[in-house]
Write a protein that holds these residues in place. Sequence first.
Motif, short mmCIF file in Angstrom:
data_model
loop_
_atom_site.label_atom_id
_atom_site.label_comp_id
_atom_site.label_asym_id
_atom_site.label_seq_id
_atom_site.Cartn_x
_atom_site.Cartn_y
_atom_site.Cartn_z
N UNK A 102 0.82 -1.21 0.00
CA UNK A 102 0.00 0.00 0.00
C UNK A 102 0.86 1.27 0.00
N UNK A 103 2.04 1.18 0.59
CA UNK A 103 2.90 2.37 0.69
C UNK A 103 3.60 2.70 -0.61
N UNK A 116 -11.79 1.41 0.55
CA UNK A 116 -12.48 0.21 1.02
C UNK A 116 -12.02 -0.14 2.43
N UNK A 117 -10.72 -0.05 2.67
CA UNK A 117 -10.20 -0.37 4.00
C UNK A 117 -10.68 0.61 5.06
N UNK A 122 -15.16 1.71 10.22
CA UNK A 122 -16.39 2.28 10.79
C UNK A 122 -17.58 1.34 10.72
N UNK A 123 -17.57 0.38 9.81
CA UNK A 123 -18.70 -0.51 9.63
C UNK A 123 -18.21 -1.96 9.61
N UNK A 155 -6.31 -0.90 10.74
CA UNK A 155 -5.74 0.10 11.66
C UNK A 155 -4.24 -0.09 11.81
N UNK A 156 -3.80 -1.34 11.99
CA UNK A 156 -2.37 -1.61 12.08
C UNK A 156 -1.67 -1.34 10.76
N UNK A 157 -2.38 -1.57 9.65
CA UNK A 157 -1.81 -1.26 8.34
C UNK A 157 -1.47 0.22 8.21
N UNK A 158 -2.33 1.08 8.73
CA UNK A 158 -2.07 2.53 8.66
C UNK A 158 -0.80 2.89 9.43
N UNK A 159 -0.60 2.25 10.58
CA UNK A 159 0.62 2.52 11.37
C UNK A 159 1.85 2.05 10.62
N UNK A 160 1.77 0.87 10.02
CA UNK A 160 2.89 0.37 9.22
C UNK A 160 3.19 1.30 8.05
#
Length: 295
Positions: A102-103, A116-117, A122-123, A155-160
Amino acid sequence: MQLLQRRTAGEAIFDFMNNVFMLIICFVTLYPVWYVLVNSFNEGADAMRGGIYWWPRVFSLGSYQAVFANNGIMTAMGVTIAKTLIGTIVHVFFTAMIAYAYSRRELIGRKLYMLIGTITLFFGGGLIPTYLLIRDLGLLDSFWVYIIPAMFSFFDLIIFMAFFRELPDALEEAAKIDGANDFGIFCRIVLPVSMPVVATIALFHGVYQWNDYFTGMIYINNTDLQPIQTYLYRVVAQSSSNQMMAAAPGIVAQSVTSQSIKLATMVVTTLPIVLVYPFLQKYFVKGLMIGSIKG
């Protein structure tokens, strides 16, 4: 000079009040843990009288002997250790691998995938659709129900991603010149230099795996596959503590109560993860600061 002195006095008062406030917060947070620990080391029948706040009045290990005399808690502990270790390793590697993709700016459809992620933050599908999916995948009463559904977290993906974006492009360029492919770059270069964020996510997910009782309660009927937290739920909410008392040696059973066994079980289930945390704290603090400072 007078303004400076008044400012210094004000700062001193602020520091004093801040320290007092933080000490109160620490006490309110830690004392319940200390209360449980102290009462778990007190003789059960004596503890029923109350009045134990700081130290055991009649020291006894009977409650812990009753807990460890039960084979069910040792089996549950083994399941929890296995799912925590395996689940954390799989989760960190799989989530980091997707986050690395993703990066990359050259990833086709990256904005759509991010949209999508983000929606999944939220849902959710709900308990019943999730249960039906787990059933159709054949994961009911399976150890892998602890691992496969928890392999990925957006959520962990965003931190990575926040960490991977700060890595210099020269690292990848040099590796590609040497003939490394994307997977080799990820495993041999990106992961080794990403230990702060890896330790942070590992701590996040490890604590989740250790504390998760809901998965074992909903998807597992085989008691040999239930984790320690589900076992603790049975002890606290059901009659398992009375069964443990009945199974304990006669001398031990005379000095314990169902309440003392509950407290001892809480300590046994909590202590391992508490002991692990200090060793990862320095990485945890550094990992939380990722992306907070822009140069």
